[in-house]
Design a protein around this motif. Structure first.
Motif, PDB file in Angstrom:
ATOM      1  N   VAL A 215      23.962  19.020  15.501  1.00 37.46           N
ATOM      2  CA  VAL A 215      23.897  17.923  14.538  1.00 37.46           C
ATOM      3  C   VAL A 215      25.030  16.924  14.750  1.00 37.46           C
ATOM      4  CG1 VAL A 215      22.777  19.354  12.787  1.00 37.46           C
ATOM      5  CG2 VAL A 215      25.254  19.120  12.743  1.00 37.46           C
ATOM      6  N   MET A 216      24.757  15.686  14.353  1.00 34.50           N
ATOM      7  CA  MET A 216      25.779  14.649  14.405  1.00 34.50           C
ATOM      8  C   MET A 216      26.232  14.327  12.977  1.00 34.50           C
ATOM      9  SD  MET A 216      26.396  13.913  17.552  1.00 34.50           S
ATOM     10  CE  MET A 216      27.338  12.412  17.298  1.00 34.50           C
ATOM     11  N   GLY A 217      27.157  13.397  12.876  1.00 34.35           N
ATOM     12  CA  GLY A 217      27.701  13.057  11.557  1.00 34.35           C
ATOM     13  C   GLY A 217      27.051  11.828  10.953  1.00 34.35           C
ATOM     14  N   GLY A 218      27.709  11.263   9.942  1.00 27.93           N
ATOM     15  CA  GLY A 218      27.227  10.034   9.307  1.00 27.93           C
ATOM     16  C   GLY A 218      26.639  10.267   7.938  1.00 27.93           C
ATOM     17  N   THR A 219      26.461   9.184   7.202  1.00 25.85           N
ATOM     18  CA  THR A 219      25.978   9.284   5.819  1.00 25.85           C
ATOM     19  C   THR A 219      24.513   9.731   5.753  1.00 25.85           C
ATOM     20  OG1 THR A 219      25.416   6.933   5.821  1.00 25.85           O
ATOM     21  CG2 THR A 219      27.590   7.504   5.004  1.00 25.85           C
ATOM     22  N   THR A 220      23.730   9.356   6.756  1.00 28.02           N
ATOM     23  CA  THR A 220      22.321   9.768   6.774  1.00 28.02           C
ATOM     24  C   THR A 220      22.230  11.289   6.906  1.00 28.02           C
ATOM     25  OG1 THR A 220      21.886   7.716   7.970  1.00 28.02           O
ATOM     26  CG2 THR A 220      20.093   9.312   7.871  1.00 28.02           C
ATOM     27  N   MET A 221      23.077  11.838   7.793  1.00 22.70           N
ATOM     28  CA  MET A 221      23.061  13.293   7.999  1.00 22.70           C
ATOM     29  C   MET A 221      23.586  14.042   6.770  1.00 22.70           C
ATOM     30  SD  MET A 221      21.628  14.211  10.694  1.00 22.70           S
ATOM     31  CE  MET A 221      20.569  12.809  10.799  1.00 22.70           C
TER      32      MET A 221
ATOM     33  N   ALA B  85      23.658  -1.092  19.122  1.00 20.18           N
ATOM     34  CA  ALA B  85      23.443   0.207  18.490  1.00 20.18           C
ATOM     35  C   ALA B  85      24.460   1.231  18.960  1.00 20.18           C
ATOM     36  CB  ALA B  85      22.036   0.713  18.800  1.00 20.18           C
ATOM     37  N   GLU B  86      24.614   2.276  18.154  1.00 22.76           N
ATOM     38  CA  GLU B  86      25.485   3.379  18.526  1.00 22.76           C
ATOM     39  C   GLU B  86      24.837   4.679  18.083  1.00 22.76           C
ATOM     40  OE1 GLU B  86      28.526   6.435  17.685  1.00 22.76           O
ATOM     41  OE2 GLU B  86      27.137   5.454  16.326  1.00 22.76           O
ATOM     42  N   ALA B  87      24.870   5.653  18.969  1.00 17.13           N
ATOM     43  CA  ALA B  87      24.456   7.020  18.634  1.00 17.13           C
ATOM     44  C   ALA B  87      25.202   7.942  19.580  1.00 17.13           C
ATOM     45  CB  ALA B  87      22.954   7.201  18.805  1.00 17.13           C
TER      46      ALA B  87
ATOM     47  N   GLU C 261      33.691  -0.534  13.410  1.00 16.40           N
ATOM     48  CA  GLU C 261      34.652  -0.838  12.348  1.00 16.40           C
ATOM     49  C   GLU C 261      34.919   0.383  11.483  1.00 16.40           C
ATOM     50  OE1 GLU C 261      33.325  -4.531  10.555  1.00 16.40           O
ATOM     51  OE2 GLU C 261      33.570  -5.476  12.530  1.00 16.40           O
ATOM     52  N   ARG C 262      33.848   1.104  11.152  1.00 13.97           N
ATOM     53  CA  ARG C 262      34.018   2.289  10.320  1.00 13.97           C
ATOM     54  C   ARG C 262      34.934   3.307  10.994  1.00 13.97           C
ATOM     55  NH1 ARG C 262      28.672   5.374   8.457  1.00 13.97           N
ATOM     56  NH2 ARG C 262      28.957   6.864  10.150  1.00 13.97           N
ATOM     57  N   ARG C 263      34.859   3.363  12.305  1.00  9.01           N
ATOM     58  CA  ARG C 263      35.671   4.337  13.027  1.00  9.01           C
ATOM     59  C   ARG C 263      37.043   3.800  13.400  1.00  9.01           C
ATOM     60  NH1 ARG C 263      30.457   6.429  16.287  1.00  9.01           N
ATOM     61  NH2 ARG C 263      29.692   7.752  14.597  1.00  9.01           N
TER      62      ARG C 263
ATOM     63  N   ASN D 182      18.261  -3.331   7.990  1.00  3.78           N
ATOM     64  CA  ASN D 182      19.491  -3.612   8.698  1.00  3.78           C
ATOM     65  C   ASN D 182      19.694  -2.786   9.989  1.00  3.78           C
ATOM     66  OD1 ASN D 182      22.497  -3.713   8.963  1.00  3.78           O
ATOM     67  ND2 ASN D 182      22.439  -1.940   7.590  1.00  3.78           N
ATOM     68  N   LYS D 183      18.964  -1.670  10.116  1.00  2.00           N
ATOM     69  CA  LYS D 183      19.112  -0.857  11.336  1.00  2.00           C
ATOM     70  C   LYS D 183      17.959  -1.066  12.324  1.00  2.00           C
ATOM     71  CE  LYS D 183      21.999   3.119   9.980  1.00  2.00           C
ATOM     72  NZ  LYS D 183      22.065   4.594   9.992  1.00  2.00           N
ATOM     73  N   ALA D 184      17.029  -1.956  11.989  1.00  2.00           N
ATOM     74  CA  ALA D 184      15.824  -2.100  12.815  1.00  2.00           C
ATOM     75  C   ALA D 184      16.139  -2.388  14.297  1.00  2.00           C
ATOM     76  CB  ALA D 184      14.921  -3.186  12.244  1.00  2.00           C
TER      77      ALA D 184
HETATM   78  C1  BG6 Z   1      25.511   9.729  13.379  1.00  3.60           C
HETATM   79  C2  BG6 Z   1      25.601   9.402  14.802  1.00  3.60           C
HETATM   80  O1  BG6 Z   1      24.680  10.821  13.239  1.00  3.60           O
HETATM   81  O2  BG6 Z   1      25.006   8.661  12.616  1.00  3.60           O
HETATM   82  C3  BG6 Z   1      26.278   8.122  14.975  1.00  3.60           C
HETATM   83  O3  BG6 Z   1      26.354  10.339  15.483  1.00  3.60           O
HETATM   84  C4  BG6 Z   1      25.603   7.050  14.163  1.00  3.60           C
HETATM   85  O4  BG6 Z   1      26.298   7.885  16.324  1.00  3.60           O
HETATM   86  C5  BG6 Z   1      25.671   7.448  12.740  1.00  3.60           C
HETATM   87  O5  BG6 Z   1      26.222   5.820  14.367  1.00  3.60           O
HETATM   88  C6  BG6 Z   1      25.055   6.512  11.728  1.00  3.60           C
HETATM   89  O6  BG6 Z   1      25.754   6.675  10.527  1.00  3.60           O
HETATM   90  P1  BG6 Z   1      25.130   6.465   9.125  1.00  3.60           P
HETATM   91  O7  BG6 Z   1      26.282   6.591   8.174  1.00  3.60           O
HETATM   92  O8  BG6 Z   1      24.525   5.117   9.116  1.00  3.60           O
HETATM   93  O9  BG6 Z   1      24.151   7.542   8.940  1.00  3.60           O
END
Ligand code: BG6
Length: 258
Positions: free
Chosen positions: A63-69, A185-187, A166-168, A226-228
């Protein structure tokens, strides 16, 4: 039976999958940027996708991080762990996120909620090459990385390049570099441009997107108008078996724009 009424028409899901060149999309109603209940629906739909994909018995989920996760973790329950022996492990080392949205914390939370296990991956994002090779020899890091490499599922989100930078807390020089290279984009700590080419990379420790084709199940969760653009760019590099969980707002924007 898969996915309830909170989901968009299957026709639209097929259309979006086709446009993005992947096999499956799940689209929840609304705009997850603006609407909390839509965001919870997207998280819940993700757990339904996982429940559908995961076999009985042992599986490792990177798993990765972030608010969605964070939301996906909150939506998980004992159901996912039923007849399964789940191990959650962070897919990458530190990406400079604040603690509560770090992959380590999310993996642990997912394990707690599903009755599974988790492992941490403590590795800083910037290390000199000497340190890097030493870190890879550390038994604890080595074991986590082996798990990541053999994961049967990878679960992650996609961010907007500049927002994530910026967040990082990346420095001004790097921010300028990202602007110049038109990162969208970033992932996985990888910044890509509209064509899906990597223009900058954070943390060399853990899963690289180039390894995704060999992971049996790839689940990306990202929504909001905004993420499209970020989602569309990322999907140019994603393997065809990627399953995208998104929302109506992002889907419409992708389908109508270019
Ligand atoms: C993470 C990814 O799961 O989610 C990041 O590792 C990505 O690469 C991030 O940028 C998106 O964050 P958020 O807070 O928009 O879910």
């Amino acid at each position: 039976k898969l996915m309830g009424q909170h989901v968009q028409s299957q026709e639209k899901e097929a259309k979006l999958a086709n446009k993005l060149g992947i096999h499956h999309c799940t689209i929840v109603i609304g705009n997850t940027d603006a609407d909390q209940s839509s965001a919870s629906d997207m998280a819940r739909a993700t757990t339904e996708v996982l429940d559908f994909l995961l076999p009985e018995g042992a599986s490792t989920i990177a798993v990765m991080g972030g608010t969605t996760m964070v939301r996906v973790a909150e939506a998980m329950g004992q159901q996912i762990g039923l007849n399964r022996d789940l191990m959650f492990v962070p897919a990458r080392g530190g990406l400079g996120e604040s603690v509560d949205i770090q992959a380590n914390v999310i993996a642990e939370n997912m394990a707690k909620r599903t009755g599974g296990k988790s492992r941490a991956l403590y590795a800083p994002e910037h290390v000199r090459s000497e340190t890097y090779s030493l870190l890879l020899e550390e038994p604890e890091i080595k074991e986590s990385l082996e798990l990541v490499e053999n994961a049967s599922v990878v679960l992650y989100s996609i961010g907007n390049a500049m927002e994530m930078a910026e967040r990082r807390g990346m420095n001004e020089e790097t921010l300028n570099e990202l602007r110049k290279s038109e990162a969208v984009a970033e992932a996985f700590g990888e910044f890509i441009n509209q064509e899906g080419e990597i223009v900058y990379k954070l943390s060399r420790i853990g899963l690289q997107s180039s390894k995704l084709p060999s992971i049996p199940h790839v689940v990306a969760v990202a929504g909001g108008k905004n993420k499209a653009r970020a989602i569309a760019a990322h999907m140019k590099t994603a393997p065809p078996h990627t399953w995208l969980v998104t929302d109506e707002a992002a889907a419409n924007e992708i389908l109508n724009g270019g």
